[in-house]
Design an enzyme around this catalytic site. Structure first.
Site, short mmCIF file in Angstrom:
data_model
loop_
_atom_site.label_atom_id
_atom_site.label_comp_id
_atom_site.label_asym_id
_atom_site.label_seq_id
_atom_site.Cartn_x
_atom_site.Cartn_y
_atom_site.Cartn_z
N ASP A 115 15.67 6.57 -0.78
CA ASP A 115 15.17 5.34 -0.17
C ASP A 115 15.46 4.09 -1.01
O ASP A 115 15.21 2.97 -0.58
CB ASP A 115 13.65 5.45 0.05
CG ASP A 115 13.29 5.55 1.53
OD1 ASP A 115 14.15 5.25 2.36
OD2 ASP A 115 12.15 5.92 1.84
N GLN A 137 8.00 10.30 3.52
CA GLN A 137 7.83 9.53 4.76
C GLN A 137 6.48 8.80 4.73
O GLN A 137 5.44 9.41 4.54
CB GLN A 137 7.89 10.47 5.97
CG GLN A 137 7.80 9.77 7.31
CD GLN A 137 9.00 8.87 7.60
OE1 GLN A 137 10.13 9.25 7.36
NE2 GLN A 137 8.73 7.69 8.11
N LYS A 154 15.79 11.57 11.46
CA LYS A 154 16.55 11.67 10.21
C LYS A 154 17.20 13.04 10.07
O LYS A 154 18.35 13.15 9.64
CB LYS A 154 15.62 11.39 9.01
CG LYS A 154 15.25 9.92 8.88
CD LYS A 154 14.09 9.68 7.91
CE LYS A 154 13.72 8.19 7.92
NZ LYS A 154 12.48 7.90 7.20
#
Length: 293
Positions: free
Chosen positions: A124, A101, A57
């Site tokens: 997200d 995460q 990422k």
């Protein structure tokens, strides 16, 4: 007789195209705005798979010109310490997107942490406010993996209106939001899962079949309608008798490719699209915030 092979839905190529477009827009806007977009990925502990995802990422961010404000916390970090870190990032004007995460160490409550992220910085797209906006068909940040699937279908001009779409899997990460997005695109949607009886009878009716259950090669050619579009969200590491490991999806690619019209590969299908949508969400917030300035 010639063996038919499905056309590939190439997520890797589309993700690269999206990244190029974002990089060009950021290069153009940054001088006017005075700063690049910013994304903060919070990781706790030493899960090697998570570390690899986070590195991926951050590399993608660097490629398009998004600044990384990631933090790596030791395994024993407390819930309160993480909440405080999130609150600080919520206030930080350089940060447009925040994500935690997963998975987290067992002593931490991931859902409670997600609730601490400001909905406008929820890169997200999993905050209840953004999920509610999806439910209501209102604009908002969308969950990255299902948004990536929809963008891939759009790129290949796959018609959804009036089509039978079946989603196998009902997770809050993929199955549920994807079913809502498909409904929004006027598909007729069925959600199947591990408790569904006679799964093959359900999947065989699908014009668009999406597998998101996390069971290696569950979907076989016998379960797929000829000419269907098959999207494989699964990513499973399997080890053969010789001890060699490889990644496979929830679809038995080789057999299904002989029946379907379109299919996503694993890897190189949905995975790169998830990261592309994460960058897109961060950029969307950056645009919105800067318009208010």
């Amino acid at each position: 007789m010639e063996t038919k092979t499905a056309k590939l839905l190439d997520g890797k190529a589309l993700a690269a195209k999206i990244q190029q477009e974002l990089a060009a827009e950021i290069t153009q806007l940054q001088p006017q705005i005075g700063r690049p977009p910013g994304l903060a990925v919070l990781m706790v502990g030493d899960n090697p798979a998570s570390a690899a995802y986070v590195r991926g990422k951050e590399r993608a961010c660097a490629k398009v010109g998004i600044a990384s404000f990631g933090k790596h916390f030791p395994t024993e970090t407390t819930q309160a310490e993480l909440e405080e870190a999130i609150h600080t990032l919520n206030q930080d004007e350089r940060v447009d997107g925040i994500l935690v995460q997963l998975p987290l160490p067992n002593h931490l409550d991931a859902v409670s942490l997600l609730h601490q992220i400001h909905p406008d910085k929820d890169a997200d797209g999993l905050h209840p406010v953004n999920m509610g906006k999806l439910m209501r068909g209102e604009p908002g940040l969308r969950s990255c993996t299902p948004a990536g699937v929809m963008r891939l279908l759009q790129e290949y001009e796959i018609p959804l209106r009036g089509k039978q779409a079946t989603v196998v899997g009902r997770s809050i990460l993929v199955g549920k939001p994807l079913a809502l997005m498909l409904l929004e695109a006027d598909a007729t949607v069925t959600v199947a899962h591990s408790r569904s009886q006679d799964l093959a009878a359900i999947t065989k009716n699908a014009d668009i079949l999406i597998a998101a259950v996390g069971r290696p090669e569950l979907i076989s050619a016998q379960m797929v309608k000829p000419g269907a579009v098959v999207v494989d969200v699964g990513i499973n590491r399997i080890t053969d008798v010789g001890g060699n490991s490889r990644l496979v999806g929830d679809v038995n690619f080789d057999s299904v490719a002989g029946v379907a019209e379109f299919i996503t590969p694993v890897p190189g299908g949905v995975g790169p699209m998830t990261v592309a949508m994460l960058l897109q969400n961060t950029f969307s917030t950056y645009l919105r915030v800067t318009k208010k300035v």
